[in-house]
Design a protein around this motif. Structure first.
Motif, PDB file in Angstrom:
ATOM      1  N   SER A 325       0.851  -1.195   0.000  1.00  0.00           N
ATOM      2  CA  SER A 325       0.000   0.000   0.000  1.00  0.00           C
ATOM      3  C   SER A 325       0.883   1.240   0.000  1.00  0.00           C
ATOM      4  CB  SER A 325      -0.945   0.003   1.208  1.00  0.00           C
ATOM      5  OG  SER A 325      -0.298  -0.523   2.343  1.00  0.00           O
ATOM      6  N   SER A 326       1.981   1.154  -0.733  1.00  0.00           N
ATOM      7  CA  SER A 326       2.842   2.313  -1.008  1.00  0.00           C
ATOM      8  C   SER A 326       3.244   3.045   0.276  1.00  0.00           C
ATOM      9  CB  SER A 326       2.128   3.246  -2.005  1.00  0.00           C
ATOM     10  OG  SER A 326       2.992   4.259  -2.454  1.00  0.00           O
ATOM     11  N   VAL A 327       3.250   4.358   0.204  1.00  0.00           N
ATOM     12  CA  VAL A 327       3.780   5.151   1.327  1.00  0.00           C
ATOM     13  C   VAL A 327       3.011   4.893   2.620  1.00  0.00           C
ATOM     14  CG1 VAL A 327       4.765   6.997  -0.082  1.00  0.00           C
ATOM     15  CG2 VAL A 327       2.347   7.107   0.570  1.00  0.00           C
ATOM     16  N   PRO A 356       5.974   3.548  -9.836  1.00  0.00           N
ATOM     17  CA  PRO A 356       5.248   3.845  -8.592  1.00  0.00           C
ATOM     18  C   PRO A 356       3.969   3.017  -8.490  1.00  0.00           C
ATOM     19  CG  PRO A 356       6.020   5.872  -9.599  1.00  0.00           C
ATOM     20  CD  PRO A 356       6.285   4.775 -10.594  1.00  0.00           C
ATOM     21  N   MET A 357       3.705   2.475  -7.303  1.00  0.00           N
ATOM     22  CA  MET A 357       2.592   1.532  -7.147  1.00  0.00           C
ATOM     23  C   MET A 357       1.248   2.175  -7.457  1.00  0.00           C
ATOM     24  SD  MET A 357       1.312  -0.719  -3.919  1.00  0.00           S
ATOM     25  CE  MET A 357      -0.320  -1.449  -4.069  1.00  0.00           C
ATOM     26  N   PHE A 358       1.039   3.415  -6.986  1.00  0.00           N
ATOM     27  CA  PHE A 358      -0.256   4.062  -7.182  1.00  0.00           C
ATOM     28  C   PHE A 358      -0.236   5.051  -8.354  1.00  0.00           C
ATOM     29  CE2 PHE A 358      -1.703   3.423  -2.474  1.00  0.00           C
ATOM     30  CZ  PHE A 358      -2.010   2.104  -2.759  1.00  0.00           C
ATOM     31  N   HIS A 359       0.710   4.861  -9.264  1.00  0.00           N
ATOM     32  CA  HIS A 359       0.790   5.748 -10.448  1.00  0.00           C
ATOM     33  C   HIS A 359      -0.546   5.765 -11.183  1.00  0.00           C
ATOM     34  CE1 HIS A 359       2.484   7.708 -13.970  1.00  0.00           C
ATOM     35  NE2 HIS A 359       1.815   6.818 -14.708  1.00  0.00           N
ATOM     36  N   PRO A 360      -1.055   6.912 -11.623  1.00  0.00           N
ATOM     37  CA  PRO A 360      -0.429   8.257 -11.632  1.00  0.00           C
ATOM     38  C   PRO A 360      -0.940   9.179 -10.528  1.00  0.00           C
ATOM     39  CG  PRO A 360      -2.292   8.237 -13.110  1.00  0.00           C
ATOM     40  CD  PRO A 360      -2.293   6.876 -12.435  1.00  0.00           C
ATOM     41  N   GLN A 361      -1.456   8.651  -9.460  1.00  0.00           N
ATOM     42  CA  GLN A 361      -2.235   9.442  -8.498  1.00  0.00           C
ATOM     43  C   GLN A 361      -1.393  10.223  -7.488  1.00  0.00           C
ATOM     44  OE1 GLN A 361      -5.071   6.703  -6.869  1.00  0.00           O
ATOM     45  NE2 GLN A 361      -6.212   6.521  -8.797  1.00  0.00           N
ATOM     46  N   GLY A 364       5.446  12.447  -6.362  1.00  0.00           N
ATOM     47  CA  GLY A 364       6.545  12.233  -5.409  1.00  0.00           C
ATOM     48  C   GLY A 364       6.508  10.878  -4.743  1.00  0.00           C
ATOM     49  N   GLU A 365       5.724   9.937  -5.305  1.00  0.00           N
ATOM     50  CA  GLU A 365       5.640   8.597  -4.695  1.00  0.00           C
ATOM     51  C   GLU A 365       6.994   7.899  -4.807  1.00  0.00           C
ATOM     52  OE1 GLU A 365       2.739   5.982  -6.476  1.00  0.00           O
ATOM     53  OE2 GLU A 365       3.003   4.450  -4.930  1.00  0.00           O
ATOM     54  N   PRO A 366       7.618   7.564  -3.678  1.00  0.00           N
ATOM     55  CA  PRO A 366       8.951   6.950  -3.737  1.00  0.00           C
ATOM     56  C   PRO A 366       8.864   5.482  -4.145  1.00  0.00           C
ATOM     57  CG  PRO A 366       8.223   7.084  -1.467  1.00  0.00           C
ATOM     58  CD  PRO A 366       7.153   7.749  -2.294  1.00  0.00           C
ATOM     59  N   VAL A 367       9.924   4.991  -4.778  1.00  0.00           N
ATOM     60  CA  VAL A 367       9.979   3.573  -5.165  1.00  0.00           C
ATOM     61  C   VAL A 367      11.316   2.994  -4.707  1.00  0.00           C
ATOM     62  CG1 VAL A 367       8.463   3.835  -7.180  1.00  0.00           C
ATOM     63  CG2 VAL A 367      10.942   4.112  -7.442  1.00  0.00           C
ATOM     64  N   PRO A 368      11.367   1.678  -4.467  1.00  0.00           N
ATOM     65  CA  PRO A 368      12.636   1.066  -4.069  1.00  0.00           C
ATOM     66  C   PRO A 368      13.656   1.144  -5.200  1.00  0.00           C
ATOM     67  CG  PRO A 368      10.785  -0.452  -3.742  1.00  0.00           C
ATOM     68  CD  PRO A 368      10.266   0.693  -4.531  1.00  0.00           C
ATOM     69  N   ARG A 372      15.607  -1.415  -2.153  1.00  0.00           N
ATOM     70  CA  ARG A 372      15.699  -0.713  -0.877  1.00  0.00           C
ATOM     71  C   ARG A 372      15.118   0.699  -0.973  1.00  0.00           C
ATOM     72  NH1 ARG A 372      19.340  -3.095   2.525  1.00  0.00           N
ATOM     73  NH2 ARG A 372      20.109  -5.092   1.721  1.00  0.00           N
ATOM     74  N   LEU A 373      14.705   1.258   0.141  1.00  0.00           N
ATOM     75  CA  LEU A 373      14.116   2.600   0.142  1.00  0.00           C
ATOM     76  C   LEU A 373      14.323   3.260   1.494  1.00  0.00           C
ATOM     77  CD1 LEU A 373      12.127   4.793  -1.090  1.00  0.00           C
ATOM     78  CD2 LEU A 373      10.291   3.489  -0.041  1.00  0.00           C
ATOM     79  N   LYS A 374      14.843   4.487   1.468  1.00  0.00           N
ATOM     80  CA  LYS A 374      14.879   5.298   2.704  1.00  0.00           C
ATOM     81  C   LYS A 374      13.621   6.144   2.698  1.00  0.00           C
ATOM     82  CE  LYS A 374      17.713   8.735   5.210  1.00  0.00           C
ATOM     83  NZ  LYS A 374      17.252   8.167   6.511  1.00  0.00           N
TER      84      LYS A 374
END
Ligand SMILES: C[C@H](O)[C@H](O)CC(=O)C(=O)O
Ligand SMILES: [Mg+2]
Length: 398
Positions: A325-327, A356-361, A364-368, A372-374
């Motif tokens: 569920s993304s961010v 991005p999982m919820f593209h295009p909504q 700035g949605e971060p992706v691994p 990995r992802l900070k």
């Protein structure tokens, strides 16, 4: 009494189905997408509904966008699955428990949303709507306090997240740096022994492509019966399947209890993405139904409820790995010791690249990157709503 500005407006939008698909209702994809290609489901017993999950309506709800605006004009928002019926519940029922209220009262607001809808809710669409409101409220709180949600949940316990990938190409997931690959199950009981053989052949091919140490899992999306699931688990164990996910109906707590008992030693049984609230997960945990619970924070009750669900699991030594569920899950996972890794759903049609999982909504949605992802420490969930999408407010109130 907090010094925060009061909530002024709650608004619920849907995203007009303009054929682009995707977004929070991530099953809403076009032809040729791996996520809708002959995936086993409880409807596969009907041949006409076997090839495509859209054929029986998996994408019928669409995205729900919830906006909560404070008196000072600051707006928090969130997206989840729910579409127009969820928008109706937000505008006609839930909004009354927020407008005019202190946005820091997340517990009281959640309690009033849940118990005022308990007579027709408790799980599914209504709790999706409650989750959407709760996520938007936490986003608003973060913007008002200028804090990322993870900071309000106790802070990060690790520097970055590591991910497994869900999609039809675990071999590509390995190349992209993920720690494992969860495959959709393509054949269920309705396809008999032939289907089971095909499944094992698919697994063997991926095991050969990925090597012995790469995690491989099956996501069975509620499609199996206990006997079939037990047989599949034992056959797949020979090829090192790490876990069998959501094999049975979410209501079959007794079946999961038996599957966990009968599964081969070392095989993990997982479930929970279609379960909701602390009470539903208490049942899974106290009946010892699974080794990992997988709530979706956009469906189980939101962050306010996931805190309770996660604590129940932690107390029993059970991992809590949210359904992708993304961010909304990243900000939670990074703060919990019993959430050592996260899911990333590969939304590229070929499951062969990271998008991005919820593209295009979400802007700035971060992706691994390399699996990995900070988690960005920007306020709220750290994303903005893409207002170029076809937003529509079907139940606007004056
Ligand atoms: C792949 C599954 O059928 C479903 O589409 C996604 C899911 O259940 C998961 O990511 O977990
Ligand atoms: Mg799943």
């Amino acid at each position: 009494m907090s010094r925060l500005p009061r909530i002024k407006h709650v608004r619920a939008f849907v995203v007009k189905n303009d054929g682009t698909g995707g977004g929070a209702d991530y099953h809403d994809q076009g032809d040729g997408h791996w996520i809708d290609d002959h995936i086993a489901t409880p409807m596969a017993k009907y041949p006409e509904y076997r090839q495509s999950r859209r054929s029986f309506g998996i994408n019928v709800l669409g995205t729900l966008v919830v906006e909560i605006e404070a008196e000072n004009g600051v707006v928090g928002f969130a997206v989840t699955t729910g579409g127009e019926p969820a928008a109706y519940i937000v505008e006609k029922h839930l909004a009354r428990f927020l407008e005019g209220r202190d946005p820091s009262e997340v517990e009281k607001i959640w309690d009033q949303m849940y118990f005022s809808t308990q007579y027709y809710g408790r799980k599914g669409l209504v709790v999706n709507a409650i989750s959407g409101v709760d996520l938007a409220l936490w986003d608003l709180l973060g913007r008002l306090r200028q804090e990322p949600v993870f900071a309000m949940l106790g802070g990060a316990v690790r520097d970055e997240l590591i991910f497994y990938a869900t999609g039809a190409r675990p071999d590509k997931a390995k190349e992209l740096g993920f720690i494992g690959g969860k495959m959709p199950l393509h054949h269920g009981p309705a396809e008999g022994e032939e289907g089971l053989h095909k499944t094992i052949a698919e697994l063997e091919a991926m095991r050969n492509a990925c090597g012995d140490d790469f995690w491989l899992m099956f996501d069975c999306w509620m499609a199996l019966d206990l006997n079939y699931a037990t047989r599949l688990a034992h056959e797949a164990h020979k090829l090192g399947l790490k876990w069998i996910e959501e094999a049975l109906s979410p209501d079959d707590y007794w079946g999961y209890q038996a599957l966990k008992k009968n599964a081969p030693k070392g095989m993990l049984v997982t479930t929970g993405e279609h379960e909701a609230t602390r009470w539903g997960f208490r049942m899974l945990l106290e009946m010892e139904c699974c080794d990992i619970i997988q709530p979706d924070v956009g469906w189980c009750g939101g962050v306010t409820e996931l805190q309770k669900i996660s604590a129940l699991a932690d107390a029993k030594g059970v991992l809590m790995i949210p359904h992708g569920s993304s961010v909304y899950s990243y900000h939670f996972v990074v703060t919990r010791h019993n959430s050592p890794f996260a899911e990333f759903l590969m939304m590229a049609p070929g499951a062969d690249e990271v998008v991005p999982m919820f593209h295009p909504q979400l802007i700035g949605e971060p992706v691994p990157v390399n699996g990995r992802l900070k988690v960005p420490d920007t306020p709220g969930f750290g994303v903005e709503l893409n207002r170029d999408i076809a937003l529509h407010r079907p139940y606007a109130r004056p």
